[in-house]
Design an enzyme around this catalytic site. Sequence first.
Site, PDB file in Angstrom:
ATOM      1  N   GLU A  95       0.843  -1.208   0.000  1.00 12.61           N
ATOM      2  CA  GLU A  95       0.000   0.000   0.000  1.00 12.61           C
ATOM      3  C   GLU A  95       0.881   1.262   0.000  1.00 12.61           C
ATOM      4  OE1 GLU A  95      -2.247   0.497   3.627  1.00 12.61           O
ATOM      5  OE2 GLU A  95      -3.640   1.900   2.673  1.00 12.61           O
ATOM      6  N   LYS A 101      -9.259   2.630  -2.362  1.00  8.10           N
ATOM      7  CA  LYS A 101      -9.486   2.048  -1.031  1.00  8.10           C
ATOM      8  C   LYS A 101     -10.860   2.484  -0.540  1.00  8.10           C
ATOM      9  CE  LYS A 101      -7.152   1.956   3.495  1.00  8.10           C
ATOM     10  NZ  LYS A 101      -5.854   2.217   4.135  1.00  8.10           N
ATOM     11  N   CYS A 109      -5.750  -2.605   2.193  1.00 12.67           N
ATOM     12  CA  CYS A 109      -5.514  -2.676   3.639  1.00 12.67           C
ATOM     13  C   CYS A 109      -6.726  -2.835   4.541  1.00 12.67           C
ATOM     14  CB  CYS A 109      -4.659  -1.494   4.095  1.00 12.67           C
ATOM     15  SG  CYS A 109      -3.979  -1.815   5.741  1.00 12.67           S
TER      16      CYS A 109
HETATM   17  N1  LIG Z   1      -3.317   1.156   6.125  1.00  6.97           N
HETATM   18  C1  LIG Z   1      -4.333   0.842   6.893  1.00  6.97           C
HETATM   19  O1  LIG Z   1      -5.479   0.922   6.492  1.00  6.97           O
HETATM   20  N2  LIG Z   1      -4.022   0.451   8.144  1.00  6.97           N
HETATM   21  C2  LIG Z   1      -4.970   0.291   9.166  1.00  6.97           C
HETATM   22  C3  LIG Z   1      -4.594  -0.737  10.125  1.00  6.97           C
HETATM   23  C4  LIG Z   1      -5.061  -2.101   9.756  1.00  6.97           C
HETATM   24  O2  LIG Z   1      -6.002  -2.246   8.991  1.00  6.97           O
HETATM   25  O3  LIG Z   1      -4.486  -3.063  10.258  1.00  6.97           O
END
Ligand SMILES: NC(=O)NCCC(=O)O
Length: 446
Positions: free
Chosen positions: A186, A263, A300
């Site tokens: 990401e 996203k 993510c």
């Molecule tokens: N990049 C992101 O969405 N991180 C959030 C933490 C997670 O989803 O573990």
Amino acid sequence: MASAAETMSRSRVAVGCMQFLFSQAMEGELESLELCLERHIPPHDLAEVKRILYGGETRKLSLPAAALSSAQQRDFELQGYGFDAAPEQLRRPRIVRVGLVQNKIPLPTDTAVAVQFCPPIGQNICKAIYFGKTACHESKQIIWDVDRVCGFFVASVEKVAALHKRIEEIVEVAAMCGVNIICFQEAWTMPFAFCTRERLPWTEFAESAEGGITTKFCQELAKKYDMVVVSPILERDEIHGGTLWNTAVVISNSGALLGKSRKNHIPRVGDFNESTYYMEGNTGHPVFQTQFGTIAVNICFGRHHPLNWLMYSLNGAEIIFNPSATIGTLSESLWPIEARNAAIANHCFTCPINRVGTEYYKNAFTSGDGGEAHHDLGHFYGSSYVAAPDGSRTPGLSRTRDGLLVVEMDLNLCRQVSDKWNFKVCGRHMVVGLMDLNCAVKSPGF
Ligand SMILES: NC(=O)NCCC(=O)O
């Protein structure tokens, strides 16, 4: 005002400082769960432990010696595994190799960022420097400009170029391993700086999904290596008010742009202050038909939402990539479960990828929880892996090192498992929902 040279030399001092802190922090980290198991479980129990934990020992892929030695020279881990399907009478095997890339940012976060992608001349300069050419296709003028404004641009170009260079050397090894589809982590072109809530300089990393320098770079790679490239970036949508998005750009192995997936679930947890920069994506649940199979990208935080995976799968995805940036204290115990469960529930392959290392920021920030201000988000624990529709999974890559995971898969396994378990046939979500609705309308009070 500091001269360009002074700025650069200051940033070099900071680089040294940060690198010291960086190596300190990595020292205390467990290298990988699998190595730990292998070290401590008696050999006669290990196979049974792996069967229970991982659905068995995944077939090891034999990778070219040249690839293994290049990976070693370039200081990244290279692992290869394969998932097989049963032979069928009417369909040939549909074999595809995917590559998952996890990496640290090669330079400290406070390396100066100048006018990276903004003016067209900036792009040309970046291109000229990045591709290490003495002449770029535009004109000699660019070279003159490079010399003239070098001090101004070098620090920023160096950082972007360093990341692009790192990815290029990993992709080259992926090509040696016959990878057909590669996916990066990401926001791979930048530090994961959203924890800071600072706009500048971080928003300067944003670029157009269609015409940005990173997309052009990935298009070159795709064409050169006949490889589909999934490139998650910070997108600036210039034609819609310059808004920012967290976007995966999907590029065909011909080099053509297949599209993008934004996203769609944005975290508001701990220091993941991403909604300060961009909001929930508006691209729905797109899938991309490639020469090698139908793919989707669940970025993510979308990992925590089972219906998100379901939607990509209902739209036809056979492989769902999950490029991520997440830290040990927050999510590591969820990591092996969520994407793997999605592969099982949706009869598809899932590919979670996490970045590596601890990224330090000059200005302290808080988590809004009354705790002390701090300079880092935590340790990004890597551990990228692939899960198959039958519930088995590969071991994870290292928790501390850059790595490339090459996984061969026969996509016929998706339908074979679907025909066995029938989750999409026997799932009652819609039917139950509609029945409830009917009852409520026909017999109020029911
Ligand atoms: N990049 C992101 O969405 N991180 C959030 C933490 C997670 O989803 O573990």
